[in-house]
Write an enzyme that holds these catalytic residues in place. Structure first.
Site, short mmCIF file in Angstrom:
data_model
loop_
_atom_site.label_atom_id
_atom_site.label_comp_id
_atom_site.label_asym_id
_atom_site.label_seq_id
_atom_site.Cartn_x
_atom_site.Cartn_y
_atom_site.Cartn_z
N GLY A 1 48.40 55.13 -42.28
CA GLY A 1 49.23 54.49 -41.27
C GLY A 1 50.69 54.91 -41.33
O GLY A 1 51.03 56.05 -41.69
N SER A 2 51.55 53.96 -41.02
CA SER A 2 52.98 54.27 -40.81
C SER A 2 53.73 54.65 -42.07
O SER A 2 54.92 55.00 -41.98
CB SER A 2 53.66 53.06 -40.15
OG SER A 2 53.07 52.79 -38.90
N THR A 3 53.10 54.60 -43.22
CA THR A 3 53.81 55.04 -44.43
C THR A 3 54.20 56.51 -44.35
O THR A 3 55.13 56.94 -45.06
CB THR A 3 52.94 54.82 -45.69
OG1 THR A 3 51.69 55.49 -45.51
CG2 THR A 3 52.72 53.33 -45.94
N LYS B 1 55.55 57.93 -41.77
CA LYS B 1 56.62 58.14 -40.77
C LYS B 1 57.91 58.71 -41.36
O LYS B 1 58.57 59.51 -40.69
CB LYS B 1 56.87 56.84 -40.01
CG LYS B 1 55.73 56.49 -39.06
CD LYS B 1 55.93 55.15 -38.36
CE LYS B 1 54.77 54.86 -37.40
NZ LYS B 1 54.86 53.54 -36.79
#
Length: 708
Positions: A397-399, A401
């Site tokens: 997921g967004s880790t 980004k």
């Protein structure tokens, strides 16, 4: 003793005369004079040379005769004595393992092992008699939910049936088949294979009443001829006493002093210590070439295997009662802080147990804590599956980004001033993409703090040269090149690449196919490629360490053994921090992203602010949620689920610890990963202020039983 001379003196004289005659007849350039009578003669110097040779031969003959006749009996008795010397090698204990603070975490305990030395001269009946005798002398331990039948493979049962039913086994093969086998020069093997194939399940089930004897017999014939093979380790005192009294009637059976491996914290750190066992057959030649014996035990997994050469002890010997002491193997000093490991393990268990019913399958949760400037692993917890830290991979997921933003800035797909309107994005042949909520205008900082999927999608589209809303089609060349660019930069952080951890194996995750352009967008916000928890830990450590990717380590030092186990021996080898690479990214961009990650936990709009509000240390982090499809155990149905992840480091100005948390396979979104991360960092700083020794596991069990 009557021993003939090796040389006969008369033969030597005769040989001397023949030499003279040969030289006389062939005349090889030798000046020969004549006597007054006209006869030729040999010069004086040559006569002198022959006389000297004659004297040397005489001395040699005399010396050999003296040795054979006078000293022969003495040498013969010495030879017999040396040939009758009995030498046995004594296994040496393996090296110990300590945590980073000098606490013993893997020890050795004296144990007694029952061995059997199989010899070709022993008949089948004799082996069966010994197995029958041992049935009443030893017990066979089984694991939980394991029966004795589970410990015996089918081939052992077949061989035992043939050994105990020779006539019936013989009748399984016809005379014609035996004759055919003899013609093919494969008599024994072919007949044996025919017998195996024709033993019925009913015949094998007739052995159920004597499974213990079958197991013991199978162990007895498993070893190599003339080499002791362990039938059972860790005999009880009563078993050893009874066997010792009967050794005279049990030829080939012996009791060996052994060292049983003790993993003192296998509940908190269950798997990465590894295991020891017999040398795998496919690796036997390699170990024999290194001086191992066939019956030696070696490390078969993880640290025990990775550091086998160092942990292996130097064997002692016993020769006719005289003992030469061996030496314990070298000791390992791990990077793990066992007190922290125990506390973090408890934290994970408590948080997972508080979410009963939230997991699609069996609950899993992982956390890796690391020193970012050295790569030393301080704690590595895998709830019910520690090995998954390096072998299982998940969409994070967004880790990812922060890595996406740095990639976009470095490739000029975006600039520090670029602002994107965060609102749902609909593209041809792609499912609609949106953030948790419509954020409006966001730049790189807001996109990390508030976790914008739309901003990351625009980074990907700009990198591929695609402008949405214009009717433009994706270019196969540019979007595939964008995939390669993303993965090139991600790998510099350790995502999708081997971390280099000091273990025999690790996974690199799963790289998805690039057959659809829309998947590039999902890659940019962490919902396409998969990574291991260890890769995630290396990634956040690289960010915290100003772009330097360090090789993770579980072992800090190798020490020489100290007889006083409570004191570490001298340093034999110290592993220095190893830089695997420096990010090919402008340092200013790294600083900008670090500042945004601080906002994640310190800004009121940050996605982890509520969990870190009030922390006594300054931290930075990034949350992650990935929507995934999970195959349900049992039914095999695919269910929509959630992976939760969280990365963090502290203190912000001078990072000394990082934490990467992964909680996969949830039914719905949760704060559990952030909570585990916050509590783990609290435990680290509390132990830094108030150091504690790890609690022995037997004490933990007692405390749990009493409710303390």
């Amino acid at each position: 003793m009557s021993t003939p001379f090796l040389f006969d003196l008369s033969k030597s004289v005769l040989k001397y005369r023949k030499i003279q005659e040969r030289l006389h007849n062939k005349g090889r350039g030798i000046q020969v004079g004549k006597t007054k009578s006209g006869n030729r003669h040999v010069p004086f110097r040559l006569n002198l040379l022959f006389f000297a040779v004659f004297l040397l031969f005489s001395l040699l003959i005399f010396r050999l005769g003296y040795i054979q006749i006078v000293q022969g009996d003495q040498f013969e008795s010495e030879l017999e004595a040396s040939s009758s010397e009995q030498q046995a090698r004594i296994d040496a204990p393996r090296g110990l393992m300590y945590d980073r603070n000098g606490n013993i975490v893997v020890d050795n305990e004296l144990a007694l092992s029952l061995t059997y030395t199989n010899k070709q001269s022993v008949s089948t009946e004799e082996r069966l008699e010994i197995a029958e005798a041992l049935v009443d002398l030893i017990s066979i331990e089984t694991k939980e939910n394991e029966t004795l039948d589970d410990k015996i493979d089918k081939r052992t049962k077949q061989d035992y049936w043939i050994a105990t039913h020779p006539e019936k086994a013989k009748n399984l093969v016809t005379d014609e088949e035996r004759a055919q086998a003899e013609e093919n020069d494969e008599n024994e093997n072919e007949i044996y294979n025919l017998q195996l194939s024709r033993i019925s399940e009913k015949q094998l089930s007739s052995l159920d009443s004597e499974l213990k004897k079958v197991y013991i017999w199978g162990q007895m014939v498993s070893g190599y001829y003339d080499t002791p093979y362990r039938i059972k380790k860790d005999l009880s005192r009563n078993e050893a006493h009874q066997i010792s009294e009967r050794l005279d009637s049990l030829p080939g059976v012996n009791i060996l002093r052994d060292a049983e491996r003790q993993y003192l914290y296998e509940d908190a750190f269950p798997d990465y210590f590894g295991n020891i066992g017999s040398i795998p057959r496919e690796q036997l030649d390699k170990y024999l070439a290194k001086g191992y014996a066939r019956t030696d035990e070696v490390g078969t997994s993880f640290l025990e295997k990775q550091y086998e050469t160092d942990l292996r002890g130097k064997k002692g010997t016993v020769t006719n009662g005289n003992t030469t002491n061996g030496r314990r193997g070298n000791d390992l000093v791990l990077s793990i802080d066992m007190a922290l490991q125990q506390q973090v393990d408890t934290i994970v268990q408590e948080e997972v147990n508080s979410m009963s019913g939230s997991f699609i399958n069996n609950p899993n949760a992982y956390i890796v804590m690391m020193k970012p400037d050295t790569g030393e692993i301080l704690a590595a917890v895998g709830h019910q599956n520690q090995l998954g830290i390096t072998s299982n991979s998940y969409a994070m997921g967004s880790t990812v980004k922060p890595a996406t933003v740095m990639t976009g800035l470095e490739t000029e797909a975006v600039t520090p001033q670029t602002t994107i309107i965060d609102r749902p994005l609909e593209l041809p042949s792609t499912e609609p993409i949106s953030s948790v909520y419509n954020m409006g205008p966001v730049n790189y900082y807001d996109a990390i703090v508030q976790s914008s999927n739309i901003y990351m999608s625009y980074v990907a589209m700009n990198m591929a040269g695609y402008n949405p809303g214009t009717g433009q089609s994706w270019s196969n060349t540019t979007y595939k090149k964008a995939f390669d660019t993303f993965r090139y930069y991600y790998s510099q952080f350790g995502l999708g690449a081997k971390t280099g951890i000091d273990l025999p194996t690790e996974s690199t995750g799963i790289t998805g196919p690039v057959n659809y352009p829309g998947r590039l967008l999902y890659l940019s916000f962490g919902q396409f490629d998969t990574y291991t928890p260890m890769q995630l830990a290396q990634y956040v450590s690289t960010v915290a360490n100003d772009g330097y990717r360090m090789k993770p380590r579980l072992v800090k030092e190798i020490r020489q053994p100290n007889p006083d186990k409570q004191q570490l021996g001298a340093v034999k080898k110290q592993y220095e921090p190893h830089i695997m690479n420096k990010l090919d990214i402008n340092n200013n961009y790294i600083d900008m992203v670090q500042e945004a990650m601080r906002g994640v936990v310190n800004q009121s709009r940050g996605s982890a602010y509520s969990e870190f509000n009030g922390a006594e240390y300054a931290a930075a982090g990034k949350t992650g949620t990935a929507e995934v499809s999970v195959q349900q155990d049992g039914s095999g149905d695919s269910i929509d689920g959630i992976n939760q992840a969280f990365i963090s480091y502290a203190p912000y100005d001078n990072p000394e610890v990082t934490a990467a948390v992964v909680v996969p396979g949830l039914y719905e979104s949760s704060n559990v990963a952030k909570v585990i991360g916050r509590r783990a960092l609290d435990a680290y700083f509390n132990l830094k202020e108030n150091p504690q020794a790890p609690v022995p596991e037997e004490n933990q069990e007692e405390n749990a039983a009493t409710g303390e």
